[in-house]
Design a protein around this motif. Structure first.
Motif, PDB file in Angstrom:
ATOM      1  N   GLN A 156       0.851  -1.194  -0.076  1.00 43.07           N
ATOM      2  CA  GLN A 156       0.076  -0.019   0.020  1.00 43.07           C
ATOM      3  C   GLN A 156       1.022   1.141   0.030  1.00 43.07           C
ATOM      4  O   GLN A 156       1.741   1.567   0.743  1.00 43.07           O
ATOM      5  CB  GLN A 156      -0.904   0.041   1.009  1.00 43.07           C
ATOM      6  CG  GLN A 156      -1.796   1.379   1.199  1.00 43.07           C
ATOM      7  CD  GLN A 156      -2.832   1.200   2.405  1.00 43.07           C
ATOM      8  OE1 GLN A 156      -2.991   0.449   3.127  1.00 43.07           O
ATOM      9  NE2 GLN A 156      -3.448   2.277   2.642  1.00 43.07           N
ATOM     10  N   TYR A 157       0.619   2.022  -1.147  1.00 41.71           N
ATOM     11  CA  TYR A 157       1.653   3.178  -1.200  1.00 41.71           C
ATOM     12  C   TYR A 157       0.936   4.612  -1.163  1.00 41.71           C
ATOM     13  O   TYR A 157      -0.209   4.563  -1.512  1.00 41.71           O
ATOM     14  CB  TYR A 157       2.450   2.836  -2.536  1.00 41.71           C
ATOM     15  CG  TYR A 157       3.071   1.907  -2.607  1.00 41.71           C
ATOM     16  CD1 TYR A 157       4.120   1.413  -1.842  1.00 41.71           C
ATOM     17  CD2 TYR A 157       2.546   0.649  -3.405  1.00 41.71           C
ATOM     18  CE1 TYR A 157       4.839   0.030  -1.823  1.00 41.71           C
ATOM     19  CE2 TYR A 157       3.260  -0.502  -3.619  1.00 41.71           C
ATOM     20  CZ  TYR A 157       4.239  -0.768  -2.769  1.00 41.71           C
ATOM     21  OH  TYR A 157       4.910  -2.054  -2.854  1.00 41.71           O
ATOM     22  N   VAL A 158       1.559   5.682  -0.828  1.00 41.50           N
ATOM     23  CA  VAL A 158       1.227   6.837  -1.197  1.00 41.50           C
ATOM     24  C   VAL A 158       1.949   7.438  -2.049  1.00 41.50           C
ATOM     25  O   VAL A 158       3.341   7.479  -2.158  1.00 41.50           O
ATOM     26  CB  VAL A 158       1.203   7.582   0.020  1.00 41.50           C
ATOM     27  CG1 VAL A 158       0.938   9.144  -0.139  1.00 41.50           C
ATOM     28  CG2 VAL A 158       0.213   7.244   1.124  1.00 41.50           C
ATOM     29  N   TRP A 159       1.667   8.130  -3.148  1.00 42.52           N
ATOM     30  CA  TRP A 159       2.345   8.767  -4.390  1.00 42.52           C
ATOM     31  C   TRP A 159       2.297  10.539  -4.238  1.00 42.52           C
ATOM     32  O   TRP A 159       1.493  10.844  -3.782  1.00 42.52           O
ATOM     33  CB  TRP A 159       1.818   8.675  -5.726  1.00 42.52           C
ATOM     34  CG  TRP A 159       1.849   7.195  -5.953  1.00 42.52           C
ATOM     35  CD1 TRP A 159       0.894   5.964  -5.553  1.00 42.52           C
ATOM     36  CD2 TRP A 159       2.960   6.307  -6.527  1.00 42.52           C
ATOM     37  NE1 TRP A 159       1.364   4.977  -6.059  1.00 42.52           N
ATOM     38  CE2 TRP A 159       2.423   5.035  -6.662  1.00 42.52           C
ATOM     39  CE3 TRP A 159       4.181   6.731  -7.352  1.00 42.52           C
ATOM     40  CZ2 TRP A 159       3.258   4.074  -7.300  1.00 42.52           C
ATOM     41  CZ3 TRP A 159       4.876   5.821  -7.716  1.00 42.52           C
ATOM     42  CH2 TRP A 159       4.476   4.419  -7.663  1.00 42.52           C
ATOM     43  N   LEU A 160       3.918  10.954  -4.120  1.00 40.00           N
ATOM     44  CA  LEU A 160       3.718  12.246  -3.851  1.00 40.00           C
ATOM     45  C   LEU A 160       4.512  12.705  -5.089  1.00 40.00           C
ATOM     46  O   LEU A 160       5.594  12.067  -5.445  1.00 40.00           O
ATOM     47  CB  LEU A 160       4.725  12.646  -2.646  1.00 40.00           C
ATOM     48  CG  LEU A 160       4.400  12.144  -1.518  1.00 40.00           C
ATOM     49  CD1 LEU A 160       5.283  12.231  -0.191  1.00 40.00           C
ATOM     50  CD2 LEU A 160       2.916  12.482  -0.835  1.00 40.00           C
ATOM     51  N   PRO A 161       4.161  13.980  -5.466  1.00 43.01           N
ATOM     52  CA  PRO A 161       4.655  14.518  -6.793  1.00 43.01           C
ATOM     53  C   PRO A 161       6.115  15.116  -6.164  1.00 43.01           C
ATOM     54  O   PRO A 161       6.386  15.630  -5.405  1.00 43.01           O
ATOM     55  CB  PRO A 161       3.850  15.609  -7.157  1.00 43.01           C
ATOM     56  CG  PRO A 161       3.019  16.052  -6.153  1.00 43.01           C
ATOM     57  CD  PRO A 161       2.877  14.546  -5.189  1.00 43.01           C
ATOM     58  N   ILE A 162       6.972  15.021  -7.564  1.00 48.93           N
ATOM     59  CA  ILE A 162       8.254  15.783  -7.001  1.00 48.93           C
ATOM     60  C   ILE A 162       8.428  16.974  -7.890  1.00 48.93           C
ATOM     61  O   ILE A 162       8.057  17.178  -8.997  1.00 48.93           O
ATOM     62  CB  ILE A 162       9.344  14.740  -7.719  1.00 48.93           C
ATOM     63  CG1 ILE A 162       9.344  13.410  -6.655  1.00 48.93           C
ATOM     64  CG2 ILE A 162      10.715  15.526  -7.534  1.00 48.93           C
ATOM     65  CD1 ILE A 162      10.457  12.590  -6.951  1.00 48.93           C
ATOM     66  N   ASN A 163       8.788  18.149  -7.202  1.00 50.09           N
ATOM     67  CA  ASN A 163       8.872  19.311  -7.794  1.00 50.09           C
ATOM     68  C   ASN A 163       9.994  19.227  -8.953  1.00 50.09           C
ATOM     69  O   ASN A 163      11.122  18.927  -8.675  1.00 50.09           O
ATOM     70  CB  ASN A 163       9.155  20.241  -6.801  1.00 50.09           C
ATOM     71  CG  ASN A 163       9.362  21.822  -7.535  1.00 50.09           C
ATOM     72  OD1 ASN A 163       9.150  22.026  -8.437  1.00 50.09           O
ATOM     73  ND2 ASN A 163       9.546  22.747  -6.374  1.00 50.09           N
ATOM     74  N   SER A 164       9.566  19.442  -9.993  1.00 54.10           N
ATOM     75  CA  SER A 164      10.642  19.244 -11.283  1.00 54.10           C
ATOM     76  C   SER A 164      11.916  20.173 -11.201  1.00 54.10           C
ATOM     77  O   SER A 164      13.072  20.024 -11.760  1.00 54.10           O
ATOM     78  CB  SER A 164       9.925  19.384 -12.532  1.00 54.10           C
ATOM     79  OG  SER A 164       9.401  20.678 -12.613  1.00 54.10           O
ATOM     80  N   SER A 165      11.794  21.442 -10.571  1.00 53.79           N
ATOM     81  CA  SER A 165      12.819  22.485 -10.427  1.00 53.79           C
ATOM     82  C   SER A 165      13.893  21.732  -9.475  1.00 53.79           C
ATOM     83  O   SER A 165      14.983  22.303  -9.250  1.00 53.79           O
ATOM     84  CB  SER A 165      12.509  23.856  -9.972  1.00 53.79           C
ATOM     85  OG  SER A 165      11.816  23.659  -8.704  1.00 53.79           O
ATOM     86  N   ASN A 166      13.719  20.806  -8.573  1.00 49.94           N
ATOM     87  CA  ASN A 166      14.525  20.209  -7.432  1.00 49.94           C
ATOM     88  C   ASN A 166      14.836  18.978  -8.198  1.00 49.94           C
ATOM     89  O   ASN A 166      15.300  17.728  -7.015  1.00 49.94           O
ATOM     90  CB  ASN A 166      13.975  20.109  -6.140  1.00 49.94           C
ATOM     91  CG  ASN A 166      13.613  21.555  -5.557  1.00 49.94           C
ATOM     92  OD1 ASN A 166      14.258  22.409  -5.970  1.00 49.94           O
ATOM     93  ND2 ASN A 166      12.631  21.544  -4.766  1.00 49.94           N
ATOM     94  N   LYS A 167      15.068  18.399  -9.162  1.00 54.40           N
ATOM     95  CA  LYS A 167      15.576  17.125  -9.837  1.00 54.40           C
ATOM     96  C   LYS A 167      17.216  17.111  -9.638  1.00 54.40           C
ATOM     97  O   LYS A 167      17.957  17.155 -10.443  1.00 54.40           O
ATOM     98  CB  LYS A 167      15.291  17.028 -11.374  1.00 54.40           C
ATOM     99  CG  LYS A 167      13.746  16.788 -11.462  1.00 54.40           C
ATOM    100  CD  LYS A 167      13.734  16.160 -12.664  1.00 54.40           C
ATOM    101  CE  LYS A 167      12.427  15.903 -12.946  1.00 54.40           C
ATOM    102  NZ  LYS A 167      12.102  15.354 -14.295  1.00 54.40           N
ATOM    103  N   HIS A 168      17.454  16.826  -8.095  1.00 50.54           N
ATOM    104  CA  HIS A 168      19.030  16.238  -7.793  1.00 50.54           C
ATOM    105  C   HIS A 168      19.171  14.951  -7.760  1.00 50.54           C
ATOM    106  O   HIS A 168      20.132  14.361  -7.053  1.00 50.54           O
ATOM    107  CB  HIS A 168      19.361  17.105  -6.849  1.00 50.54           C
ATOM    108  CG  HIS A 168      19.444  18.567  -7.241  1.00 50.54           C
ATOM    109  ND1 HIS A 168      20.351  19.221  -7.760  1.00 50.54           N
ATOM    110  CD2 HIS A 168      18.484  19.753  -6.582  1.00 50.54           C
ATOM    111  CE1 HIS A 168      19.984  20.666  -7.767  1.00 50.54           C
ATOM    112  NE2 HIS A 168      19.053  20.719  -7.158  1.00 50.54           N
ATOM    113  N   TYR A 169      18.089  14.216  -7.910  1.00 51.77           N
ATOM    114  CA  TYR A 169      18.163  12.717  -7.682  1.00 51.77           C
ATOM    115  C   TYR A 169      18.637  12.157  -9.070  1.00 51.77           C
ATOM    116  O   TYR A 169      18.490  12.522 -10.126  1.00 51.77           O
ATOM    117  CB  TYR A 169      16.913  12.444  -7.386  1.00 51.77           C
ATOM    118  CG  TYR A 169      15.913  12.747  -7.918  1.00 51.77           C
ATOM    119  CD1 TYR A 169      15.361  11.830  -9.239  1.00 51.77           C
ATOM    120  CD2 TYR A 169      14.767  13.665  -7.853  1.00 51.77           C
ATOM    121  CE1 TYR A 169      14.344  11.933 -10.151  1.00 51.77           C
ATOM    122  CE2 TYR A 169      13.738  13.979  -8.778  1.00 51.77           C
ATOM    123  CZ  TYR A 169      13.628  13.215  -9.764  1.00 51.77           C
ATOM    124  OH  TYR A 169      12.577  13.378 -10.540  1.00 51.77           O
ATOM    125  N   GLY A 170      19.132  10.864  -8.980  1.00 45.53           N
ATOM    126  CA  GLY A 170      19.758  10.153 -10.072  1.00 45.53           C
ATOM    127  C   GLY A 170      18.490   9.456 -10.521  1.00 45.53           C
ATOM    128  O   GLY A 170      18.646   8.543 -11.515  1.00 45.53           O
TER     129      GLY A 170
END
Length: 134
Positions: free
Chosen positions: A120-134
């Protein structure tokens, strides 16, 4: 990462539950510290042994959620003691915030998937201006 997000009712309930769990863990950690006359703050692992059964019986979240609760409680006690010249008291928990272990989240298709219960998951949007993940 920090960004503005309007939480759903499920996330708000989770954050309130974790806030209550941190308050309980703070009380247990304080009692463990006072029990030792040197007033040393217990480790997160020792605190987890004390809090684990209570957490599992009260909340229906994935079992890994007890780890950040104990880490947050120990960190708050250590910080309080450092900022108040060695005095040890139970600090107030005011903020609805929670750190999550690496086992509990994953980035999938530009969204953050947080495990609440097994499968069971919760989905959160990621702010595209903070894309520092790989």
């Amino acid at each position: 990462m920090v960004w503005y997000f309007e939480p759903s009712d499920e996330i708000t309930k989770y954050l309130h539950d974790m806030q209550d769990a941190i308050r309980y863990a703070l009380q247990v950690a304080y009692r463990m510290s006072v029990r030792d006359h040197e007033k040393s703050v217990p480790s997160p692992i020792a605190l987890r042994r004390e809090v684990r059964d209570w957490f599992y019986s009260r909340y229906d979240y994935a079992r890994h959620h007890v780890n950040p609760v104990c880490r947050a409680a120990v960190t708050m006690l250590r910080s309080y003691r450092k900022n108040h010249r060695g005095e040890l008291r139970i600090p107030k928990v005011k903020r609805l915030a929670m750190r999550i272990d690496g086992e509990l989240f994953r980035i999938v298709d530009g969204k953050l998937r947080v495990t609440i219960q097994p499968d069971q998951y919760v989905w959160l949007p990621i702010n595209s201006s903070n894309k520092h993940y790989g």
